[in-house]
Scaffold this motif. Structure first.
Motif, mmCIF file in Angstrom:
data_model
loop_
_atom_site.group_PDB
_atom_site.id
_atom_site.type_symbol
_atom_site.label_atom_id
_atom_site.label_comp_id
_atom_site.label_asym_id
_atom_site.label_seq_id
_atom_site.Cartn_x
_atom_site.Cartn_y
_atom_site.Cartn_z
ATOM 1 N N GLU A 91 10.440 21.059 -3.293
ATOM 2 C CA GLU A 91 11.485 20.040 -3.459
ATOM 3 C C GLU A 91 10.933 18.623 -3.556
ATOM 4 O OE1 GLU A 91 15.392 18.256 -1.072
ATOM 5 O OE2 GLU A 91 14.309 19.998 -0.272
ATOM 6 N N TYR A 92 9.943 18.300 -2.756
ATOM 7 C CA TYR A 92 9.471 16.922 -2.677
ATOM 8 C C TYR A 92 8.259 16.641 -3.568
ATOM 9 C CZ TYR A 92 12.365 17.042 1.537
ATOM 10 O OH TYR A 92 13.414 17.189 2.418
ATOM 11 N N ILE A 93 7.754 17.659 -4.241
ATOM 12 C CA ILE A 93 6.533 17.487 -5.039
ATOM 13 C C ILE A 93 6.872 16.782 -6.347
ATOM 14 C CG2 ILE A 93 4.615 18.647 -6.192
ATOM 15 C CD1 ILE A 93 4.901 20.895 -4.112
ATOM 16 N N GLN A 94 6.193 15.666 -6.597
ATOM 17 C CA GLN A 94 6.476 14.847 -7.776
ATOM 18 C C GLN A 94 5.646 15.228 -8.994
ATOM 19 O OE1 GLN A 94 5.970 11.176 -5.029
ATOM 20 N NE2 GLN A 94 6.752 10.410 -6.960
ATOM 21 N N HIS A 136 8.453 15.076 7.790
ATOM 22 C CA HIS A 136 7.650 13.873 7.586
ATOM 23 C C HIS A 136 7.631 13.338 6.152
ATOM 24 C CE1 HIS A 136 5.991 14.296 11.633
ATOM 25 N NE2 HIS A 136 5.740 15.569 11.372
ATOM 26 N N GLN A 137 8.391 13.923 5.250
ATOM 27 C CA GLN A 137 8.305 13.477 3.861
ATOM 28 C C GLN A 137 8.600 11.989 3.700
ATOM 29 O OE1 GLN A 137 11.075 12.559 1.874
ATOM 30 N NE2 GLN A 137 12.647 13.020 3.393
ATOM 31 N N GLN A 138 9.396 11.447 4.615
ATOM 32 C CA GLN A 138 9.731 10.024 4.519
ATOM 33 C C GLN A 138 8.533 9.131 4.826
ATOM 34 O OE1 GLN A 138 10.878 12.095 6.829
ATOM 35 N NE2 GLN A 138 10.495 11.215 8.854
ATOM 36 N N MET A 166 0.838 -1.200 0.000
ATOM 37 C CA MET A 166 0.000 0.000 0.000
ATOM 38 C C MET A 166 0.869 1.244 0.000
ATOM 39 S SD MET A 166 -2.759 1.349 2.844
ATOM 40 C CE MET A 166 -1.475 1.889 3.972
ATOM 41 N N SER A 167 0.556 2.181 -0.891
ATOM 42 C CA SER A 167 1.274 3.447 -0.935
ATOM 43 C C SER A 167 0.440 4.554 -0.286
ATOM 44 C CB SER A 167 1.594 3.838 -2.378
ATOM 45 O OG SER A 167 2.536 2.958 -2.944
ATOM 46 N N ARG A 168 1.137 5.536 0.207
ATOM 47 C CA ARG A 168 0.511 6.665 0.903
ATOM 48 C C ARG A 168 0.934 7.950 0.214
ATOM 49 N NH1 ARG A 168 1.784 9.241 6.380
ATOM 50 N NH2 ARG A 168 -0.243 9.667 7.345
ATOM 51 N N ALA A 169 -0.016 8.842 -0.025
ATOM 52 C CA ALA A 169 0.290 10.079 -0.740
ATOM 53 C C ALA A 169 -0.177 11.294 0.041
ATOM 54 C CB ALA A 169 -0.364 10.073 -2.115
ATOM 55 N N LEU A 170 0.574 12.356 -0.062
ATOM 56 C CA LEU A 170 0.183 13.665 0.462
ATOM 57 C C LEU A 170 -0.298 14.512 -0.707
ATOM 58 C CD1 LEU A 170 0.178 15.632 2.946
ATOM 59 C CD2 LEU A 170 2.392 16.449 2.097
ATOM 60 N N ILE A 171 -1.488 15.084 -0.582
ATOM 61 C CA ILE A 171 -2.035 15.972 -1.604
ATOM 62 C C ILE A 171 -2.039 17.385 -1.042
ATOM 63 C CG2 ILE A 171 -3.997 16.512 -3.084
ATOM 64 C CD1 ILE A 171 -4.897 13.595 -2.800
ATOM 65 N N ILE A 172 -1.254 18.263 -1.650
ATOM 66 C CA ILE A 172 -1.178 19.668 -1.236
ATOM 67 C C ILE A 172 -2.092 20.467 -2.159
ATOM 68 C CG2 ILE A 172 0.327 21.656 -0.883
ATOM 69 C CD1 ILE A 172 2.684 19.626 -0.711
ATOM 70 N N VAL A 173 -3.145 21.040 -1.603
ATOM 71 C CA VAL A 173 -4.192 21.661 -2.406
ATOM 72 C C VAL A 173 -4.002 23.181 -2.500
ATOM 73 C CG1 VAL A 173 -6.686 22.074 -2.587
ATOM 74 C CG2 VAL A 173 -5.836 19.845 -1.811
ATOM 75 N N ASP A 174 -3.767 23.664 -3.695
ATOM 76 C CA ASP A 174 -3.930 25.080 -4.062
ATOM 77 C C ASP A 174 -3.214 26.080 -3.147
ATOM 78 O OD1 ASP A 174 -5.573 23.816 -5.844
ATOM 79 O OD2 ASP A 174 -7.395 24.909 -5.310
ATOM 80 N N VAL A 175 -1.985 25.800 -2.776
ATOM 81 C CA VAL A 175 -1.225 26.762 -1.966
ATOM 82 C C VAL A 175 -0.556 27.735 -2.935
ATOM 83 C CG1 VAL A 175 0.519 27.075 -0.184
ATOM 84 C CG2 VAL A 175 -0.943 25.051 -0.155
ATOM 85 N N SER A 191 4.178 27.909 4.866
ATOM 86 C CA SER A 191 5.367 27.669 5.681
ATOM 87 C C SER A 191 5.226 26.412 6.520
ATOM 88 C CB SER A 191 5.621 28.874 6.594
ATOM 89 O OG SER A 191 5.913 30.033 5.849
ATOM 90 N N ALA A 192 4.028 26.213 7.083
ATOM 91 C CA ALA A 192 3.802 25.054 7.940
ATOM 92 C C ALA A 192 3.899 23.747 7.152
ATOM 93 C CB ALA A 192 2.442 25.155 8.628
ATOM 94 N N ILE A 193 3.410 23.761 5.917
ATOM 95 C CA ILE A 193 3.505 22.552 5.088
ATOM 96 C C ILE A 193 4.964 22.257 4.759
ATOM 97 C CG2 ILE A 193 2.938 21.546 2.841
ATOM 98 C CD1 ILE A 193 0.254 23.025 3.002
ATOM 99 N N THR A 194 5.738 23.293 4.487
ATOM 100 C CA THR A 194 7.164 23.094 4.225
ATOM 101 C C THR A 194 7.855 22.464 5.429
ATOM 102 O OG1 THR A 194 7.327 24.871 2.592
ATOM 103 C CG2 THR A 194 9.342 24.293 3.769
ATOM 104 N N GLU A 195 7.558 22.962 6.621
ATOM 105 C CA GLU A 195 8.138 22.385 7.831
ATOM 106 C C GLU A 195 7.686 20.939 8.012
ATOM 107 O OE1 GLU A 195 7.210 24.894 11.115
ATOM 108 O OE2 GLU A 195 8.240 26.647 10.295
#
Length: 208
Positions: free
Chosen positions: A90-93, A39-41, A1-10, A30-34
């Protein structure tokens, strides 16, 4: 199972100084960057959505009701449509653009942006040329499925509109879905109704 983060419209237009600013938008960037740095791993994939309006019809209005109609914002290839500078890409694919020719709140209405055409823009509003929509373009759901994603976490702007719509669509598409409330900001001062609507739909909301 894979897990994804979806960053909406920043995006710039949804942060302070933008055409449709959400109070606290820049702080969310800024908070999402932190969060990503820490937690990107924990995610197999990280993607972002963008409002990308060309001619969205009645979505834009000179006399917006701020419910169904809005002042012009996030015009494709303008500075307002770019990601806010405090969101580190940096981490956005992958990026998914939505709302080219219609109102679009959910990231699941977006289509994959070409890798060589990722978010930048220096045109002024009104300088746009029509962009053809590729009928074979990859949507967010198709992309997530192709990467074996089963669980998504949704963050971004605005809590009570595009975050909510994206999260509810994610549940309806079969994903285990969580919204991290502290990594969102909303238009309404009281977001309890938005949280309850998401929870009623099956979204887990991690509240502050």
């Amino acid at each position: 199972m894979s897990r994804a983060l979806i960053i909406v419209d920043v995006q710039n237009d949804f942060c302070e100084g933008g055409a449709l600013a959400v109070d606290g938008g820049a702080a969310v960037a800024s908070a999402i960057t932190e969060y990503l740095d820490a937690h990107q791993q924990n995610f197999d994939h990280i993607v972002a959505t963008q409002d990308w309006h060309i001619e969205p019809g009645n979505h834009f209005s000179d006399e917006p009701d701020m419910v169904d109609t809005w002042p012009p914002h996030c015009r494709a290839r303008t500075k307002g449509a770019e990601l806010h500078q405090d969101l580190d890409p940096e981490y956005i694919q992958a990026y998914f653009r939505k709302g080219q020719y219609t109102a679009a709140y959910s990231g699941f209405e977006g289509i994959l942006a070409p890798e060589d055409d990722v978010p930048t823009g220096d045109l002024k509003a009104g300088a746009l040329e029509p962009e053809a929509i590729d009928e074979d373009a990859i949507g967010l759901d198709d992309w997530l499925q192709s990467h074996d994603v089963e669980e998504v976490v949704v963050v971004g702007l605005a809590t009570d509109y595009c975050v909510k719509a994206t999260a509810i669509d994610a549940v309806q598409a079969g994903y285990t879905t969580t919204v991290v409330a502290g990594l969102t900001a909303g238009i309404a001062q009281d977001l309890s109704d938005a949280y309850e609507e998401m929870e009623d739909a099956g979204v887990e909301v991690e509240r502050d």
